[in-house]
Design an enzyme around this catalytic site. Sequence first.
Site, PDB file in Angstrom:
ATOM      1  N   TYR A   1      -1.822   0.619  10.592  1.00 40.48           N
ATOM      2  CA  TYR A   1      -1.877   0.161   9.202  1.00 40.48           C
ATOM      3  C   TYR A   1      -0.627   0.592   8.437  1.00 40.48           C
ATOM      4  O   TYR A   1      -0.008  -0.207   7.728  1.00 40.48           O
ATOM      5  CB  TYR A   1      -3.132   0.691   8.521  1.00 40.48           C
ATOM      6  CG  TYR A   1      -3.306   0.195   7.103  1.00 40.48           C
ATOM      7  CD1 TYR A   1      -3.470  -1.161   6.850  1.00 40.48           C
ATOM      8  CD2 TYR A   1      -3.308   1.078   6.028  1.00 40.48           C
ATOM      9  CE1 TYR A   1      -3.629  -1.630   5.555  1.00 40.48           C
ATOM     10  CE2 TYR A   1      -3.465   0.620   4.735  1.00 40.48           C
ATOM     11  CZ  TYR A   1      -3.626  -0.736   4.499  1.00 40.48           C
ATOM     12  OH  TYR A   1      -3.780  -1.204   3.213  1.00 40.48           O
TER      13      TYR A   1
ATOM     14  N   SER B   1       0.848  -1.197   0.000  1.00 42.48           N
ATOM     15  CA  SER B   1       0.000   0.000   0.000  1.00 42.48           C
ATOM     16  C   SER B   1       0.878   1.240   0.000  1.00 42.48           C
ATOM     17  O   SER B   1       2.001   1.217   0.525  1.00 42.48           O
ATOM     18  CB  SER B   1      -0.895   0.010   1.241  1.00 42.48           C
ATOM     19  OG  SER B   1      -1.592   1.244   1.370  1.00 42.48           O
TER      20      SER B   1
END
Length: 258
Positions: free
Chosen positions: A156, A143
């Site tokens: 995250y 990501s």
Amino acid sequence: MMAERESGRGLKRAVVTGASSGIGQASVQALVAKGWQVVGLARREDRLRQLAEDLGGAFTYQVCDVTDEDSAQSAVDAVLKAGPVKALVNCAGGAFGKDPVATSDLDDWRGMYELNVLGTLRMIQKFMPALKKSEGTVLIISSTAGIEPYEGGGGYCASKAAERVMARILRLEMIGQPIRVIDIAPGLVHTDEFSLKRFGGDAAKAEAVYAGVPDPLTAEDIAGCVTWALEQPDTVDIDQIVVRPRAEGSYTKVYRKS
């Protein structure tokens, strides 16, 4: 070594984790459309069964929780018993919560590390011997959160940064070995479940992530990157792909229609 490499020429059999939804499911569909035989791994058997009905004989599956050692080993054993593997596509992952570091839930962080980092590591380690024999590829869906941190994304971002570093180090460690390592880092992708899970099922919060953004990426956009990267010659390693919608310059610079 040459005999081992010979065994992988012409082989198009991939394993996709997180295959029951989102980028994983789209990657399964895109690879099958390109003539690959695909084995999907995920926890939800009903979703996998439906995908098998839709795709026919080119797709098989194993129920698998990548965070559970016994479940993962059982799935890997079954996959390899059925034949060699050319690619491992690590799509299983997720985000839990969006609280500040000072008040975030330790269990949320633990869950993200177990899934995004250790789950990916576990599957790489288990499939690596087979991938070396087939002159194969390890592909990781990380990501842009692993590149640029943002407020509320501590757990995250940290887990995805770890995943990206793991991919890079593995790439360095595999120099001289018949293995490619590819990291694809998507930006804003609108899928049915990612943000919904992050916000504990709060649909309003989930939709606010994409509100006003013209044409956020789709799971199919990322699946296109997956198939393109995998279908390069074995000697061509697409080390990293960073892909965002045109409306997103960074996490903090996103165009939204008023």
